[in-house]
Design a protein around this motif. Structure first.
Motif, PDB file in Angstrom:
ATOM      1  N   LYS A 167       0.911  -1.185  -0.058  1.00 29.91           N
ATOM      2  CA  LYS A 167       0.172  -0.025   0.043  1.00 29.91           C
ATOM      3  C   LYS A 167       0.928   1.246   0.126  1.00 29.91           C
ATOM      4  O   LYS A 167       1.689   1.496   0.960  1.00 29.91           O
ATOM      5  N   ILE A 168       0.742   2.136  -0.953  1.00 28.22           N
ATOM      6  CA  ILE A 168       1.343   3.377  -0.961  1.00 28.22           C
ATOM      7  C   ILE A 168       0.395   4.337  -1.120  1.00 28.22           C
ATOM      8  O   ILE A 168      -0.492   4.460  -2.151  1.00 28.22           O
ATOM      9  N   ASP A 169       0.050   5.116  -0.093  1.00 27.28           N
ATOM     10  CA  ASP A 169      -1.157   6.256   0.146  1.00 27.28           C
ATOM     11  C   ASP A 169      -2.402   5.333  -0.311  1.00 27.28           C
ATOM     12  O   ASP A 169      -2.614   4.223   0.072  1.00 27.28           O
ATOM     13  N   GLY A 170      -3.183   5.926  -1.252  1.00 29.88           N
ATOM     14  CA  GLY A 170      -4.309   5.156  -1.859  1.00 29.88           C
ATOM     15  C   GLY A 170      -4.306   3.993  -2.671  1.00 29.88           C
ATOM     16  O   GLY A 170      -5.095   3.371  -3.355  1.00 29.88           O
ATOM     17  N   LEU A 171      -2.801   3.858  -3.213  1.00 35.11           N
ATOM     18  CA  LEU A 171      -2.455   2.846  -4.130  1.00 35.11           C
ATOM     19  C   LEU A 171      -2.283   1.556  -3.729  1.00 35.11           C
ATOM     20  O   LEU A 171      -1.360   1.520  -2.691  1.00 35.11           O
ATOM     21  N   VAL A 172      -2.899   0.695  -3.915  1.00 35.67           N
ATOM     22  CA  VAL A 172      -2.661  -0.784  -3.207  1.00 35.67           C
ATOM     23  C   VAL A 172      -2.573  -1.802  -4.400  1.00 35.67           C
ATOM     24  O   VAL A 172      -3.148  -1.829  -5.481  1.00 35.67           O
ATOM     25  N   LEU A 173      -1.578  -2.503  -4.341  1.00 30.95           N
ATOM     26  CA  LEU A 173      -0.764  -3.489  -5.384  1.00 30.95           C
ATOM     27  C   LEU A 173      -1.236  -4.789  -4.637  1.00 30.95           C
ATOM     28  O   LEU A 173      -0.994  -5.006  -3.557  1.00 30.95           O
ATOM     29  N   ASN A 174      -1.799  -5.661  -5.430  1.00 27.26           N
ATOM     30  CA  ASN A 174      -2.322  -7.183  -4.939  1.00 27.26           C
ATOM     31  C   ASN A 174      -1.462  -7.955  -6.004  1.00 27.26           C
ATOM     32  O   ASN A 174      -1.641  -7.851  -7.169  1.00 27.26           O
ATOM     33  N   ALA A 175      -0.248  -8.716  -5.343  1.00 27.26           N
ATOM     34  CA  ALA A 175       0.442  -9.380  -6.035  1.00 27.26           C
ATOM     35  C   ALA A 175      -0.424 -10.788  -6.660  1.00 27.26           C
ATOM     36  O   ALA A 175      -1.137 -11.387  -5.877  1.00 27.26           O
ATOM     37  N   VAL A 176      -0.647 -11.090  -8.070  1.00 26.38           N
ATOM     38  CA  VAL A 176      -1.413 -12.078  -8.478  1.00 26.38           C
ATOM     39  C   VAL A 176      -0.692 -13.331  -8.992  1.00 26.38           C
ATOM     40  O   VAL A 176      -1.159 -14.419  -8.997  1.00 26.38           O
ATOM     41  N   ASP A 177       0.448 -12.975  -9.077  1.00 26.30           N
ATOM     42  CA  ASP A 177       1.506 -14.424  -9.548  1.00 26.30           C
ATOM     43  C   ASP A 177       2.999 -13.596  -9.145  1.00 26.30           C
ATOM     44  O   ASP A 177       3.219 -12.632  -9.099  1.00 26.30           O
ATOM     45  N   ALA A 178       3.913 -14.603  -8.799  1.00 25.98           N
ATOM     46  CA  ALA A 178       5.260 -14.438  -8.331  1.00 25.98           C
ATOM     47  C   ALA A 178       5.813 -15.783  -8.380  1.00 25.98           C
ATOM     48  O   ALA A 178       5.410 -16.576  -7.705  1.00 25.98           O
ATOM     49  N   ASP A 179       6.969 -15.884  -8.762  1.00 27.48           N
ATOM     50  CA  ASP A 179       7.788 -16.856  -8.697  1.00 27.48           C
ATOM     51  C   ASP A 179       7.152 -18.192  -9.289  1.00 27.48           C
ATOM     52  O   ASP A 179       7.470 -19.299  -8.758  1.00 27.48           O
ATOM     53  N   GLY A 180       6.358 -17.907 -10.262  1.00 26.66           N
ATOM     54  CA  GLY A 180       5.704 -19.261 -11.129  1.00 26.66           C
ATOM     55  C   GLY A 180       4.515 -19.587 -10.429  1.00 26.66           C
ATOM     56  O   GLY A 180       3.760 -20.395 -10.823  1.00 26.66           O
TER      57      GLY A 180
END
Length: 365
Positions: A167-180
């Protein structure tokens, strides 16, 4: 009115000025077929996704017999864009994976601007091919990853796995894939059957094992939904939407893998159905004709934008010329794509000239 304002669609992006409270600003920096995208909140906090090439690589194409123009490195172009947006530091750098066109600019960047936290998927998973030459080993991920770790030593470092959020202020990143790996439960607005799952095909070519290991994320800004999957490849994309669409409809997509046809599967594009697509391609890298066809067939697409005209794909397989930042037959000005995203979901994209980025950098000094 502040000097050097850049009009982008219906919004004005003032160099070094404050953005409207509801507006997320993005710049798709031209790093000549590499990857570097800046996100800046109205509060002035920032995220850089990937860092382009190391100095001396990734320069603009030069016609036979012509003198090359003075080269600016990927890091220099990123810093120009950052200063044009009023930044004196970058708060987060997310490295999607360890290929040279994504992680290569880290050391150069750290020499030019303060950076806070680094985010990545964890250890390198790609080994050099048997019999690799000395030149190949120079840019192999097995060589670059230890250099990356040395460069970020002592800094805050987050390993991001599927399901994690940032979360960066109102920007929210949701990781949907990583490392395969991919998320196991649908995000909000996901959960419906994927589109075309009965017609999916597999594509085992991946361009190197680090590509399918990329961090991919859905970023939310109010009602707006932005999808960026790094160089995630075809088979992993299909797992994100088949049999169940784990993501749901999106407003803006950074085309996967520079618009390569090793990625951007029809099932993914038809299921998430972006309204806008931006392509971080180079003149001879990415922007593939098959990807163009898939994107244009996506059911809700309004606009497709490219950093470069894709010379391999021909005029009928490129965006309209007014939606291409750098055109053939003209000097390469390192033009960027400037994007504003409103909390309501409204998106505006426009070409941002490289000389205007330089003006913004001078103004910020």
């Amino acid at each position: 009115m502040m000097k050097h304002a850049i009009l982008i669609g219906a919004a004005a992006l003032a160099l070094g000025g404050a953005a409207p409270r509801d507006t997320l600003r993005m710049v798709l920096v031209d790093v000549e077929g590499g990857s570097a995208t800046l996100y800046v909140t109205p509060e002035g906090h920032s995220l850089l996704v990937d860092t382009g090439w190391p100095k001396g690589m990734g320069g603009p194409a030069v016609a036979a017999g012509a003198m090359p123009p003075p080269a600016t490195s990927s890091a220099e172009r990123i810093v120009r864009a950052a200063k044009a947006l009023g930044l004196s530091r970058i708060d987060y750098v997310l490295v999607t994976h360890y290929h040279v066109d994504h992680v290569g600019g880290v050391q150069d960047l750290l020499a030019l601007i303060p950076v806070g936290t680094f985010v990545d998927h964890g250890p390198n998973r790609e080994v050099p091919p048997s019999g690799a030459t000395a030149e190949q080993l120079t840019t192999a991920t097995a060589t670059l990853y230890p250099k990356y770790l040395a460069a970020i030593a002592g800094r805050k470092h987050i390993v991001m796995q599927p399901g994690a959020t940032l979360k960066i202020d109102g920007l929210v990143l949701n990781a949907v894939d990583a490392d395969g790996q991919v998320i196991t439960h649908p995000l909000a607005q996901g959960g419906k059957p994927g589109v075309g799952c009965d017609r999916t095909t597999t594509k085992d070519a991946n361009g190197g094992e680090e590509n399918p290991r990329s961090i991919g994320f859905l970023a939310t800004w109010g009602k707006a939904r932005i999808l960026s999957l790094g160089d995630t490849t075809w088979n992993v994309e299909n797992r994100l939407v088949c049999p169940v669409d784990l993501i749901g409809p999106i407003d803006l997509m950074v085309a996967t893998h520079h618009g390569s046809d090793l990625s951007n599967s029809p099932a993914l594009l038809d299921s998430v159905a972006p309204r806008f697509i931006v392509v971080a391609n180079g003149p001879t890298k990415g922007g593939d004709a098959a990807t163009f066809d898939t994107a244009m067939a996506s059911p809700r697409l309004k606009e497709l934008w490219q950093l470069h005209y894709a010379t391999r794909s021909g005029p009928e397989k490129n965006a309209p010329r007014n939606r291409i930042a750098n055109l053939p037959g003209a000097p390469d000005m390192a033009n960027a794509l400037a994007i504003t995203v409103d909390r309501s979901g409204a998106v505006a994209v426009a070409v941002q000239r490289g000389d205007m980025l330089a003006a913004g950098e001078a103004q910020a000094r």
